[in-house]
Motif scaffolding. Structure first.
Motif, PDB file in Angstrom:
ATOM      1  N   VAL A 445      -6.993  37.856  92.976  1.00 18.76           N
ATOM      2  CA  VAL A 445      -6.539  36.555  93.470  1.00 18.76           C
ATOM      3  C   VAL A 445      -6.723  35.453  92.432  1.00 18.76           C
ATOM      4  N   SER A 446      -7.844  35.466  91.735  1.00 18.43           N
ATOM      5  CA  SER A 446      -8.145  34.338  90.839  1.00 18.43           C
ATOM      6  C   SER A 446      -7.521  34.492  89.457  1.00 18.43           C
ATOM      7  N   ARG A 447      -7.238  35.743  89.033  1.00 14.36           N
ATOM      8  CA  ARG A 447      -6.705  35.946  87.684  1.00 14.36           C
ATOM      9  C   ARG A 447      -5.328  36.601  87.677  1.00 14.36           C
ATOM     10  N   LYS A 448      -5.212  37.724  88.368  1.00 11.42           N
ATOM     11  CA  LYS A 448      -4.002  38.546  88.208  1.00 11.42           C
ATOM     12  C   LYS A 448      -2.773  37.914  88.855  1.00 11.42           C
ATOM     13  N   LEU A 449      -2.924  37.220  89.970  1.00  6.28           N
ATOM     14  CA  LEU A 449      -1.758  36.611  90.611  1.00  6.28           C
ATOM     15  C   LEU A 449      -1.101  35.570  89.709  1.00  6.28           C
ATOM     16  N   ALA A 450      -1.930  34.797  89.039  1.00 12.64           N
ATOM     17  CA  ALA A 450      -1.399  33.711  88.203  1.00 12.64           C
ATOM     18  C   ALA A 450      -1.131  34.137  86.768  1.00 12.64           C
ATOM     19  N   GLN A 451      -1.444  35.373  86.429  1.00 12.72           N
ATOM     20  CA  GLN A 451      -1.295  35.835  85.056  1.00 12.72           C
ATOM     21  C   GLN A 451       0.145  35.678  84.567  1.00 12.72           C
ATOM     22  N   ASP A 452       0.288  35.119  83.374  1.00 12.85           N
ATOM     23  CA  ASP A 452       1.616  34.898  82.771  1.00 12.85           C
ATOM     24  C   ASP A 452       2.542  34.132  83.715  1.00 12.85           C
ATOM     25  N   GLY A 453       1.961  33.115  84.356  1.00  7.60           N
ATOM     26  CA  GLY A 453       2.759  32.266  85.231  1.00  7.60           C
ATOM     27  C   GLY A 453       3.201  32.937  86.521  1.00  7.60           C
ATOM     28  N   GLY A 454       2.507  34.008  86.897  1.00  3.28           N
ATOM     29  CA  GLY A 454       2.837  34.695  88.152  1.00  3.28           C
ATOM     30  C   GLY A 454       4.025  35.632  88.057  1.00  3.28           C
ATOM     31  N   LYS A 455       4.483  35.909  86.844  1.00  4.29           N
ATOM     32  CA  LYS A 455       5.724  36.693  86.734  1.00  4.29           C
ATOM     33  C   LYS A 455       5.549  38.152  87.141  1.00  4.29           C
ATOM     34  N   HIS A 456       4.312  38.659  87.092  1.00  2.00           N
ATOM     35  CA  HIS A 456       4.115  40.080  87.411  1.00  2.00           C
ATOM     36  C   HIS A 456       4.149  40.317  88.923  1.00  2.00           C
ATOM     37  N   VAL A 457       3.543  39.400  89.680  1.00  6.06           N
ATOM     38  CA  VAL A 457       3.630  39.562  91.132  1.00  6.06           C
ATOM     39  C   VAL A 457       5.053  39.304  91.603  1.00  6.06           C
ATOM     40  N   MET A 458       5.745  38.389  90.942  1.00  7.04           N
ATOM     41  CA  MET A 458       7.146  38.155  91.283  1.00  7.04           C
ATOM     42  C   MET A 458       7.992  39.393  90.955  1.00  7.04           C
ATOM     43  N   ALA A 459       7.643  40.069  89.876  1.00  4.54           N
ATOM     44  CA  ALA A 459       8.360  41.300  89.517  1.00  4.54           C
ATOM     45  C   ALA A 459       8.141  42.369  90.583  1.00  4.54           C
ATOM     46  N   PHE A 460       6.935  42.428  91.136  1.00  2.00           N
ATOM     47  CA  PHE A 460       6.687  43.387  92.219  1.00  2.00           C
ATOM     48  C   PHE A 460       7.557  43.066  93.426  1.00  2.00           C
ATOM     49  N   PHE A 461       7.577  41.787  93.812  1.00  2.00           N
ATOM     50  CA  PHE A 461       8.410  41.387  94.956  1.00  2.00           C
ATOM     51  C   PHE A 461       9.883  41.715  94.702  1.00  2.00           C
ATOM     52  N   GLU A 462      10.333  41.471  93.480  1.00  2.00           N
ATOM     53  CA  GLU A 462      11.731  41.739  93.148  1.00  2.00           C
ATOM     54  C   GLU A 462      12.031  43.235  93.193  1.00  2.00           C
ATOM     55  N   SER A 463      11.061  44.052  92.789  1.00  2.00           N
ATOM     56  CA  SER A 463      11.253  45.504  92.852  1.00  2.00           C
ATOM     57  C   SER A 463      11.431  45.977  94.289  1.00  2.00           C
ATOM     58  N   VAL A 464      10.606  45.433  95.177  1.00  2.00           N
ATOM     59  CA  VAL A 464      10.714  45.795  96.591  1.00  2.00           C
ATOM     60  C   VAL A 464      12.055  45.329  97.151  1.00  2.00           C
ATOM     61  N   LYS A 465      12.403  44.088  96.836  1.00  2.00           N
ATOM     62  CA  LYS A 465      13.662  43.525  97.331  1.00  2.00           C
ATOM     63  C   LYS A 465      14.867  44.326  96.839  1.00  2.00           C
ATOM     64  N   ALA A 466      14.852  44.681  95.546  1.00  2.00           N
ATOM     65  CA  ALA A 466      15.971  45.438  94.976  1.00  2.00           C
ATOM     66  C   ALA A 466      16.051  46.832  95.589  1.00  2.00           C
ATOM     67  N   PHE A 467      14.910  47.432  95.835  1.00  2.00           N
ATOM     68  CA  PHE A 467      14.891  48.767  96.454  1.00  2.00           C
ATOM     69  C   PHE A 467      15.496  48.727  97.848  1.00  2.00           C
ATOM     70  N   ILE A 468      15.088  47.749  98.633  1.00  2.00           N
ATOM     71  CA  ILE A 468      15.611  47.621  99.992  1.00  2.00           C
ATOM     72  C   ILE A 468      17.122  47.397  99.971  1.00  2.00           C
ATOM     73  N   LYS A 469      17.560  46.528  99.079  1.00  2.15           N
ATOM     74  CA  LYS A 469      18.999  46.244  98.982  1.00  2.15           C
ATOM     75  C   LYS A 469      19.780  47.486  98.573  1.00  2.15           C
ATOM     76  N   GLU A 470      19.222  48.258  97.635  1.00  2.32           N
ATOM     77  CA  GLU A 470      19.896  49.458  97.153  1.00  2.32           C
ATOM     78  C   GLU A 470      20.110  50.485  98.264  1.00  2.32           C
ATOM     79  N   HIS A 471      19.162  50.533  99.207  1.00  2.00           N
ATOM     80  CA  HIS A 471      19.213  51.592 100.213  1.00  2.00           C
ATOM     81  C   HIS A 471      19.509  51.068 101.625  1.00  2.00           C
TER      82      HIS A 471
END
Length: 591
Positions: A445-471
């Motif tokens: 919560v204190s380090r990894k969520l905000a790491q590199d401006g939060g782009k990694h957690v956003m990438a996770f959300f986008e992966s889930v979203k893209a997977f759902i859309k694909e199927h």
């Protein structure tokens, strides 16, 4: 005595049906065809079931002993370690330049699961060596690599990591061990370390300790810490062993579990060491080892639960108790087997659905590490984000799963004769070492969520979203897998948004919810993994590739997780959104 059989079929499904590793385009992965990985996993399983599993109870009952400064391992451990070395298992995913086989990390992790399930305490000797190898490989000089790595790859020499001190666990800024520079470029290391797994033993010629200590000029915080290579025996220029270094075992820790592993108090009395990496940058070098170790501990959590589950299933099928409420299913016998009862089924399904999802998450994580090794920065960021989730969630739930397996036995689960107690006791440490799970949650919560401006957690959300859309057009999976995954992802995003909106004003709002967030993330990640497995299983059924029963069982197990476990994301979100006030309301004196 407990049994264990490597779950090769399930591993093969993840590697080839889901991850499609041989077609991933990563270096070395083209060799990982079905026949090759099956042969490797079957061979590992044979060693595990025939050699390591019988020694598990021996290690638990005998433990290690300290005699005249020498640590003795349990009967049979030395011979088994020789078989591990001779079989090349310690070198599987190591660099060929130093005697390794150059296989992907993913295959090393898969075989590691097999060995941990069979005998976790034993496997820690080579597991810690691998971590020390990785740190030296990443940060050592060419001379250090040539001197230490070949013997560590073969496990002729083993390795350790030395962080913790009697007054200093998580807060390494309090570390007191000192390193005094010498004219020849070495350092003299003085201090005491505790809880050092595999700190000393009689199964290797030398032990290469990686030790955190403070050298002059570094300041008082963790920024002043350096990492040093401190061998048990000094190594001569020609690679032979020289004099004994001034490092000794002060004591063996008396532990709740993992008795077969030597957990030592290590005393450094002016021991000669050499700087690994940059001066005063020891934390960076150590985290190369720590991150690998944390993925490995996450694996330990579910691998122990796998062994416990296998035994619980056998017991539930054999033990006769009561009658099925819908009518006798064993009319010729005095009672029906336990497995006819819905609550036993509920327990076993909780175990099975967690284990198979956890395995998929760990394998997926290892695949991200292989991608990162090939230069994929997005994969490196993603696995950095997911490391505390894999470590914390899989060990919390892994321990819970061993307890569920023990409970299937009733009173017999509490009796040492049946071996279930050992799984529970051994699993408990995984929630504590390599960073206690509360610390993992804080890191997330204190380090990894905000790491590199939060782009990694956003990438996770986008992966889930893209997977759902694909199927989303897959009607067979939409209601049972895609919609629950979408709901869980929304809960995770809502929790992250709560921290963003409230954490800046009062950091306690974020920290009080960090543990729930780690579990919310863990459930969402397993939901994602189950949805991916469901797509692969449904595809195999549609294409008629054979073994329909396996794929139908996989889908049924996944549906159970999505219906019975994934809704926990809503509970965790509700706790997070209650904020810090209920947590912080009492004064210290009121406890």
């Amino acid at each position: 005595m407990p049994i264990y059989n490597a779950p090769v079929r399930d591993m093969q499904f993840i590697l080839h049906d889901v991850l499609e590793v041989s077609a991933s385009g990563l270096p070395g992965h083209e060799e990982l065809d079905r026949d090759f990985t099956e042969a490797v996993l079957e061979a590992a399983g044979k060693l595990a079931s025939e050699v390591l599993t019988p020694l598990n109870v021996v290690g638990d009952q005998q433990g290690c002993t300290l005699e005249n400064g020498v640590v003795r391992t349990p009967d049979g451990f030395g011979e088994a370690f020789e078989q591990m070395k001779e079989g090349g298992w310690t070198a599987l995913d190591c660099d060929p330049e130093y005697g390794g086989q150059g296989m992907p990390y993913l295959l090393g992790l898969a075989t590691g699961e097999v060995f941990v399930s069979a005998n976790m305490a034993f496997n820690m000797y080579q597991g810690l060596t691998h971590g020390a190898y990785s740190a030296i490989h990443a940060h050592g000089t060419d001379e250090q690599k040539q001197k230490y790595l070949p013997k560590m790859v073969s496990c002729e020499w083993t390795g350790t990591m030395n962080l913790t001190e009697p007054h200093c666990g998580t807060d390494l800024g309090l570390l007191r061990s000192k390193a005094e520079p010498q004219d020849d470029g070495s350092y003299l290391i003085t201090g005491q370390k505790i809880f050092i797994s595999a700190g000393d033993h009689d199964m290797s010629e030398n032990v290469i300790h990686l030790v955190l200590a403070k050298a002059p000029g570094g300041g008082e915080s963790t920024k002043g810490i350096s990492l040093f290579i401190v061998p048990k025996f000094l190594v001569n220029e020609d690679g032979s062993l020289g004099d004994r270094n001034n490092v000794s075992v002060g004591n063996l820790e008396e532990k709740m579990g993992i008795h077969g592993n030597s957990t030592c108090v290590m005393n450094y009395d002016g021991a000669k060491g050499w700087l690994l990496g940059d001066l005063h940058k020891g934390m960076r070098a150590m985290f190369t080892m720590m991150n690998e170790a944390r993925i490995g501990v996450g694996l330990q959590g579910y691998a122990l639960a796998e062994a416990a589950y296998q035994n619980a299933v056998e017991y539930a099928k054999d033990r006769l108790q009561g009658r099925a409420v819908t009518g006798a299913e064993n009319p010729e016998g005095p009672a029906d087997p336990l497995i006819v009862h819905p609550d036993i089924r509920r327990s076993l399904m909780d175990q099975k659905s967690f284990l198979e999802g956890a395995r998929m998450l760990a394998f997926w994580g290892a695949h991200q590490i292989d991608r990162a090794h090939s230069g994929d920065e997005a994969a490196e960021g993603l696995i950095s984000l997911m490391t505390p989730v894999i470590k914390g969630f899989l060990t919390d739930k892994g321990f819970d799963t061993t307890v569920l397996a023990q409970q299937v036995y009733g009173g017999h689960g509490y009796i040492e004769e049946h071996g279930m107690s050992q799984f529970v006791r051994d699993a408990r440490i995984t929630m504590i070492y390599e960073g206690a799970n509360g610390v993992q949650a804080l890191d997330l919560v204190s380090r990894k969520l905000a790491q590199d401006g939060g782009k990694h957690v956003m990438a996770f959300f986008e992966s889930v979203k893209a997977f759902i859309k694909e199927h989303e057009g897959n009607e067979a999976l939409k209601a049972d897998f895609l919609e629950p995954l979408k709901a869980a992802s929304k809960d995770l995003q809502a929790a992250a948004m709560f921290f963003m909106n409230n954490g800046m004003k009062n950091p306690n709002h974020a920290l009080a919810g960090s543990y729930d967030f780690m579990h919310l993330f863990g459930h969402t990640a397993l939901g994602f993994m189950w949805a991916r497995m469901a797509v692969a299983a449904q595809k195999a059924l549609d294409e008629g590739t054979g073994n329909d029963d396996f794929y139908k069982t996989k889908l049924a197990t996944g549906r159970y997780y999505m219906k019975r476990q994934l809704p926990m994301t809503g509970t965790h979100l509700a706790r997070i959104e209650s904020g810090a006030d209920p947590v912080m309301e009492l004064d210290a004196e009121q406890f």
